[in-house]
Scaffold this active site. Sequence first.
Site, PDB file in Angstrom:
ATOM      1  CG  HIS A 119       9.013  40.794  17.399  1.00 25.01           C
ATOM      2  ND1 HIS A 119       9.843  39.579  17.298  1.00 25.01           N
ATOM      3  CD2 HIS A 119       9.046  41.065  18.627  1.00 25.01           C
ATOM      4  CE1 HIS A 119      10.430  39.538  18.602  1.00 25.01           C
ATOM      5  NE2 HIS A 119       9.995  40.074  19.108  1.00 25.01           N
ATOM      6  CG  ASP A 123      14.909  41.323  21.090  1.00 21.39           C
ATOM      7  OD1 ASP A 123      13.783  42.451  20.926  1.00 21.39           O
ATOM      8  OD2 ASP A 123      14.907  40.522  21.488  1.00 21.39           O
ATOM      9  CG  HIS A 182       7.222  37.444  21.549  1.00 21.29           C
ATOM     10  ND1 HIS A 182       7.625  37.327  23.089  1.00 21.29           N
ATOM     11  CD2 HIS A 182       8.022  38.404  21.127  1.00 21.29           C
ATOM     12  CE1 HIS A 182       8.623  38.212  23.347  1.00 21.29           C
ATOM     13  NE2 HIS A 182       8.708  38.908  22.375  1.00 21.29           N
ATOM     14  CB  CYS A 201      10.685  36.602  20.559  1.00 21.68           C
ATOM     15  SG  CYS A 201      12.415  37.345  20.697  1.00 21.68           S
ATOM     16  CE  LYS A 204       9.259  32.276  25.154  1.00 18.26           C
ATOM     17  NZ  LYS A 204       9.869  33.634  25.729  1.00 18.26           N
ATOM     18  CG  ASN A 212       8.308  41.047  27.087  1.00 20.89           C
ATOM     19  OD1 ASN A 212       7.342  41.359  27.720  1.00 20.89           O
ATOM     20  ND2 ASN A 212       8.920  41.790  26.293  1.00 20.89           N
TER      21      ASN A 212
END
Length: 261
Positions: A119, A123, A182, A201, A204, A212
């Site tokens: 995405h 990061d 996310h 992300c 989890k 976030n």
Amino acid sequence: MNQIFRLPFLGISLLFLSCNSTSVVRKQNGKLSADTYLPKVVYKSGDFVITQLTENAFEHKSFLQTKSSGKVPCNGMIVRNSGEAVIFDTTSDSLSSAKLISWVKEKLNCKINAVVPTHFHIDNLGGLKAFEQAGIQSYANFKTIEFAKERNENLPQNGFTDSLVIKVGNKKVIAKFFGEGHTRDNTVGYFPDEEILFGGCLIKDIDATKGNLADANENEWSNTVAKIKKSYPNIKYVIPGHGQYGNQKLLDYTIELFKKH
């Protein structure tokens, strides 16, 4: 589904790591076994760690310095086969991404066919410049390219809409968009041959908080992960975007975390 068919061991010592190697150290109930693979850290230098999870799949972990949470560990995945490799997610900067590229080329003796940011956050694609400088093609969801452009982030070179199959040696890896969570563009990476999922992300680790949510769709998050679980029922390893790798329990935990009660 778009396809790319050719993009333009653990042995006794880690010195023998090679893409063409098939021998691995396995152990079960204290004895060597051909059935169970022992995950092991194969490289660590400062804030950069690579863990071999299966014979041909690795987790790469780097750290993003943030104002609110300090150093945040960020994960990605490397898949190799027959002298070739595909990487999911860059690190957050060019310096550590260059280190990742060098390790894959020099220690695994692999040509990197592609890098896939899952995405548009830093990061996941912050190190794209290092891949471009190394002549490595990048592929991402068209939405990822669109959102990265809006944020003036590094742009992946090639886009796909729903899913992408990338050849790695004589095997394949899959990048696929299952829905929003996310972010509105989050994709996952799957290596069917060894049943390992890079959830990024979207997934989890156990006991993690929601994290976030600035670009999230909480209403669809559980549904999206449920689709992944249904599509890939035999997953053995799951790598989340942050935190500890695990198994399908990470999917169940994420579904429950975002389920409407």
